[in-house]
Design a protein around this motif. Structure first.
Motif, mmCIF file in Angstrom:
data_model
loop_
_atom_site.group_PDB
_atom_site.id
_atom_site.type_symbol
_atom_site.label_atom_id
_atom_site.label_comp_id
_atom_site.label_asym_id
_atom_site.label_seq_id
_atom_site.Cartn_x
_atom_site.Cartn_y
_atom_site.Cartn_z
ATOM 1 N N ARG A 36 0.851 -1.180 0.000
ATOM 2 C CA ARG A 36 0.000 0.000 0.000
ATOM 3 C C ARG A 36 0.883 1.225 0.000
ATOM 4 O O ARG A 36 1.750 1.378 0.859
ATOM 5 C CB ARG A 36 -0.914 -0.006 1.207
ATOM 6 C CG ARG A 36 -1.843 -1.237 1.215
ATOM 7 C CD ARG A 36 -2.731 -1.261 2.405
ATOM 8 N NE ARG A 36 -4.153 -1.216 2.286
ATOM 9 C CZ ARG A 36 -4.914 -1.183 1.217
ATOM 10 N NH1 ARG A 36 -4.390 -1.117 0.052
ATOM 11 N NH2 ARG A 36 -6.226 -1.195 1.276
ATOM 12 N N LYS A 41 3.021 7.313 3.940
ATOM 13 C CA LYS A 41 3.725 6.084 4.299
ATOM 14 C C LYS A 41 3.512 4.998 3.264
ATOM 15 O O LYS A 41 2.626 5.075 2.417
ATOM 16 C CB LYS A 41 3.260 5.584 5.665
ATOM 17 C CG LYS A 41 1.819 5.151 5.705
ATOM 18 C CD LYS A 41 1.396 4.690 7.082
ATOM 19 C CE LYS A 41 -0.073 4.285 7.069
ATOM 20 N NZ LYS A 41 -0.520 3.821 8.368
ATOM 21 N N GLU A 43 3.163 0.698 3.210
ATOM 22 C CA GLU A 43 2.867 -0.407 4.122
ATOM 23 C C GLU A 43 2.917 -1.729 3.365
ATOM 24 O O GLU A 43 2.329 -1.866 2.292
ATOM 25 C CB GLU A 43 1.478 -0.225 4.737
ATOM 26 C CG GLU A 43 1.080 -1.344 5.677
ATOM 27 C CD GLU A 43 -0.295 -1.153 6.285
ATOM 28 O OE1 GLU A 43 -0.530 -1.711 7.367
ATOM 29 O OE2 GLU A 43 -1.135 -0.449 5.681
ATOM 30 N N TRP A 44 3.617 -2.703 3.931
ATOM 31 C CA TRP A 44 3.649 -4.063 3.407
ATOM 32 C C TRP A 44 2.791 -4.931 4.309
ATOM 33 O O TRP A 44 3.024 -5.032 5.519
ATOM 34 C CB TRP A 44 5.067 -4.606 3.356
ATOM 35 C CG TRP A 44 5.091 -6.067 3.006
ATOM 36 C CD1 TRP A 44 5.434 -7.091 3.839
ATOM 37 C CD2 TRP A 44 4.733 -6.658 1.761
ATOM 38 N NE1 TRP A 44 5.306 -8.288 3.172
ATOM 39 C CE2 TRP A 44 4.882 -8.043 1.885
ATOM 40 C CE3 TRP A 44 4.299 -6.148 0.537
ATOM 41 C CZ2 TRP A 44 4.614 -8.931 0.847
ATOM 42 C CZ3 TRP A 44 4.029 -7.035 -0.499
ATOM 43 C CH2 TRP A 44 4.195 -8.406 -0.337
ATOM 44 N N CYS A 45 1.771 -5.563 3.714
ATOM 45 C CA CYS A 45 0.876 -6.456 4.446
ATOM 46 C C CYS A 45 1.101 -7.874 3.924
ATOM 47 O O CYS A 45 0.640 -8.225 2.828
ATOM 48 C CB CYS A 45 -0.576 -6.036 4.240
ATOM 49 S SG CYS A 45 -0.967 -4.412 4.889
ATOM 50 N N GLU A 51 -4.989 -4.074 6.160
ATOM 51 C CA GLU A 51 -4.466 -2.711 6.100
ATOM 52 C C GLU A 51 -4.428 -2.118 7.511
ATOM 53 O O GLU A 51 -5.365 -2.288 8.285
ATOM 54 C CB GLU A 51 -5.375 -1.859 5.210
ATOM 55 C CG GLU A 51 -4.976 -0.415 5.133
ATOM 56 C CD GLU A 51 -5.933 0.415 4.298
ATOM 57 O OE1 GLU A 51 -5.726 1.637 4.263
ATOM 58 O OE2 GLU A 51 -6.879 -0.139 3.707
ATOM 59 N N GLY A 54 0.117 -3.924 8.937
ATOM 60 C CA GLY A 54 1.333 -4.346 8.271
ATOM 61 C C GLY A 54 2.554 -3.589 8.778
ATOM 62 O O GLY A 54 2.500 -2.859 9.758
ATOM 63 N N THR A 56 5.032 -0.651 8.329
ATOM 64 C CA THR A 56 4.975 0.646 7.672
ATOM 65 C C THR A 56 6.297 1.394 7.791
ATOM 66 O O THR A 56 7.023 1.234 8.777
ATOM 67 C CB THR A 56 3.865 1.537 8.269
ATOM 68 O OG1 THR A 56 4.132 1.758 9.650
ATOM 69 C CG2 THR A 56 2.505 0.912 8.100
#
Length: 73
Positions: A36, A41, A43-45, A51, A54, A56
Motif C-alpha cells: 500500500r 507512508k 505499508e507491506w501487508c 491494512e 502491516g 509501515t
C-alpha cells in the motif's frame, strides 16, 4: 514477481487512501501480500494481513534505505 494494481480508482496524485498493489510469486499462483502506497507512508501487508496491521515506513525512511543500499554498491 507478479504485481498488479488492486484498484484503479485513484487520480494521478495519490489520494488519502493511496494505491494498493497485489504481489504474487513469479508464477502468479501464490499471493505474497499487498503493498500500500500512500501520501505519508508505505505499508507491506504479508499474506492476509489487513491494512493498518502491516509493516509501515515513511517516505523518508524508504528513501534513506534505498540510498544506503546504493552506497553499499
Amino acid at each position: 514477481m507478479k504485481v498488479s494494481v488492486k484498484d484503479l480508482n485513484v487520480s494521478m496524485d495519490l489520494g488519502n487512501r493511496g494505491i494498493a498493489l497485489d504481489v504474487y510469486d513469479a508464477k502468479g499462483t501464490t499471493r505474497l501480500g499487498d503493498l500500500r502506497i500512500g501520501k505519508a507512508k508505505i505499508e507491506w501487508c504479508t499474506g492476509k494481513t489487513r491494512e493498518g496491521n502491516g509493516v509501515t515506513v515513511t517516505w523518508d525512511q524508504l528513501i534513506n534505505w534505498f540510498e544506503s543500499q546504493a552506497q553499499q554498491g
